[in-house]
Design an enzyme around this catalytic site. Sequence first.
Site, PDB file in Angstrom:
ATOM      1  N   GLU A  88      14.447  66.899  -3.897  1.00  0.00           N
ATOM      2  CA  GLU A  88      13.676  68.051  -4.365  1.00  0.00           C
ATOM      3  C   GLU A  88      13.093  68.796  -3.178  1.00  0.00           C
ATOM      4  O   GLU A  88      12.832  68.196  -2.127  1.00  0.00           O
ATOM      5  CB  GLU A  88      12.505  67.598  -5.240  1.00  0.00           C
ATOM      6  CG  GLU A  88      12.873  66.833  -6.480  1.00  0.00           C
ATOM      7  CD  GLU A  88      11.654  66.452  -7.294  1.00  0.00           C
ATOM      8  OE1 GLU A  88      11.837  66.126  -8.480  1.00  0.00           O
ATOM      9  OE2 GLU A  88      10.525  66.471  -6.756  1.00  0.00           O
ATOM     10  N   HIS A  94      11.080  64.024  -2.278  1.00  0.00           N
ATOM     11  CA  HIS A  94      10.673  65.423  -2.109  1.00  0.00           C
ATOM     12  C   HIS A  94      10.086  65.585  -0.710  1.00  0.00           C
ATOM     13  O   HIS A  94       8.876  65.494  -0.516  1.00  0.00           O
ATOM     14  CB  HIS A  94       9.649  65.809  -3.172  1.00  0.00           C
ATOM     15  CG  HIS A  94       9.299  67.264  -3.182  1.00  0.00           C
ATOM     16  ND1 HIS A  94       8.844  67.906  -4.311  1.00  0.00           N
ATOM     17  CD2 HIS A  94       9.293  68.199  -2.207  1.00  0.00           C
ATOM     18  CE1 HIS A  94       8.590  69.176  -4.023  1.00  0.00           C
ATOM     19  NE2 HIS A  94       8.846  69.365  -2.739  1.00  0.00           N
ATOM     20  N   ARG A 104      -0.709  54.119   7.615  1.00  0.00           N
ATOM     21  CA  ARG A 104      -0.949  53.096   8.637  1.00  0.00           C
ATOM     22  C   ARG A 104       0.011  53.223   9.821  1.00  0.00           C
ATOM     23  O   ARG A 104      -0.231  52.678  10.887  1.00  0.00           O
ATOM     24  CB  ARG A 104      -0.803  51.707   8.001  1.00  0.00           C
ATOM     25  CG  ARG A 104      -1.208  50.536   8.870  1.00  0.00           C
ATOM     26  CD  ARG A 104      -2.712  50.461   9.063  1.00  0.00           C
ATOM     27  NE  ARG A 104      -3.080  49.298   9.869  1.00  0.00           N
ATOM     28  CZ  ARG A 104      -3.467  48.127   9.364  1.00  0.00           C
ATOM     29  NH1 ARG A 104      -3.505  47.958   8.032  1.00  0.00           N
ATOM     30  NH2 ARG A 104      -3.808  47.137  10.157  1.00  0.00           N
ATOM     31  N   HIS A 108       6.822  65.450 -14.046  1.00  0.00           N
ATOM     32  CA  HIS A 108       5.450  65.736 -13.602  1.00  0.00           C
ATOM     33  C   HIS A 108       4.453  65.192 -14.619  1.00  0.00           C
ATOM     34  O   HIS A 108       4.344  65.680 -15.732  1.00  0.00           O
ATOM     35  CB  HIS A 108       5.183  67.226 -13.371  1.00  0.00           C
ATOM     36  CG  HIS A 108       4.022  67.445 -12.441  1.00  0.00           C
ATOM     37  ND1 HIS A 108       4.174  67.548 -11.069  1.00  0.00           N
ATOM     38  CD2 HIS A 108       2.694  67.538 -12.659  1.00  0.00           C
ATOM     39  CE1 HIS A 108       2.994  67.713 -10.502  1.00  0.00           C
ATOM     40  NE2 HIS A 108       2.079  67.708 -11.449  1.00  0.00           N
ATOM     41  N   HIS A 155       4.790  62.577   3.552  1.00  0.00           N
ATOM     42  CA  HIS A 155       5.231  61.336   2.898  1.00  0.00           C
ATOM     43  C   HIS A 155       6.693  61.088   3.270  1.00  0.00           C
ATOM     44  O   HIS A 155       6.950  60.506   4.313  1.00  0.00           O
ATOM     45  CB  HIS A 155       4.965  61.336   1.386  1.00  0.00           C
ATOM     46  CG  HIS A 155       5.130  62.651   0.705  1.00  0.00           C
ATOM     47  ND1 HIS A 155       6.315  63.345   0.681  1.00  0.00           N
ATOM     48  CD2 HIS A 155       4.231  63.406   0.006  1.00  0.00           C
ATOM     49  CE1 HIS A 155       6.169  64.458  -0.018  1.00  0.00           C
ATOM     50  NE2 HIS A 155       4.917  64.537  -0.433  1.00  0.00           N
TER      51      HIS A 155
END
Length: 240
Positions: A74, A47, A22, A194, A54
């Site tokens: 990471e 990460h 957004r 993960h 992101h």
Amino acid sequence: MRKTSVRLSVNINKIATIRNARGGNTPNVALAAKNTEAFGAEGITVHPRPDQRHITYADVRELKEIVTTEFNVEGYPNAEFMKLVEEVKPHQVTLVPDPPGVLTSNAGWNTIEHADFLKDVIAQLSSWGARTSVFIETDEAMIEGAKACGSDRIELYTEAYATGFAKNPEEAVAPFVRSAAFARDIGLGVNAGHDLNLDNLAFFAQEVKGLQEVSIGHALISDALYYGLENTVQMYLGKL
């Protein structure tokens, strides 16, 4: 009461994914990190990827100033990533062999093929005071290679465990039990991450002896949409 001494590090990438969809600063990544720690998490993981889809490099800089537990960054150690790490000096750097544009981490390092590269990177990170961890699968030769490269820890890539858990938990976890024992025997610490979630986490943590840390993001943040962040962090801690 906690069943193990395994630390929970929460990957907050997905908070940034929602924000970036957004624009603006809602939800607020820094506030999410503060609250996650306040609710009991023992580390914050991010990460940043080259496209910054992101977590952004600016987020990493801001988080360095506010994270009070362990800060784990990471990523693939290209020049930009290394420059960022030198600047923010996180407690731990987890090296992941992500090519540009990959959706999510989907393989561990070949520590034999990339030995010279990893040795140089790890030596540099160590000189900056970071604990180093190599994202890796359960192949003992690759784990031994991580040790030879100078890494402090490995992070076991647990997708295969998560995929096989529903069908046969004992069979799914067995390679991780063996590889973790091998890593410990040669002097490596053991992390994992993960696709660990509320269904499969407790069994993994109980079976894999000497596990030190799990990094969980997608499942935990998704569960928080239903249960709330505070409750969800406590639910995950209750599995450890």
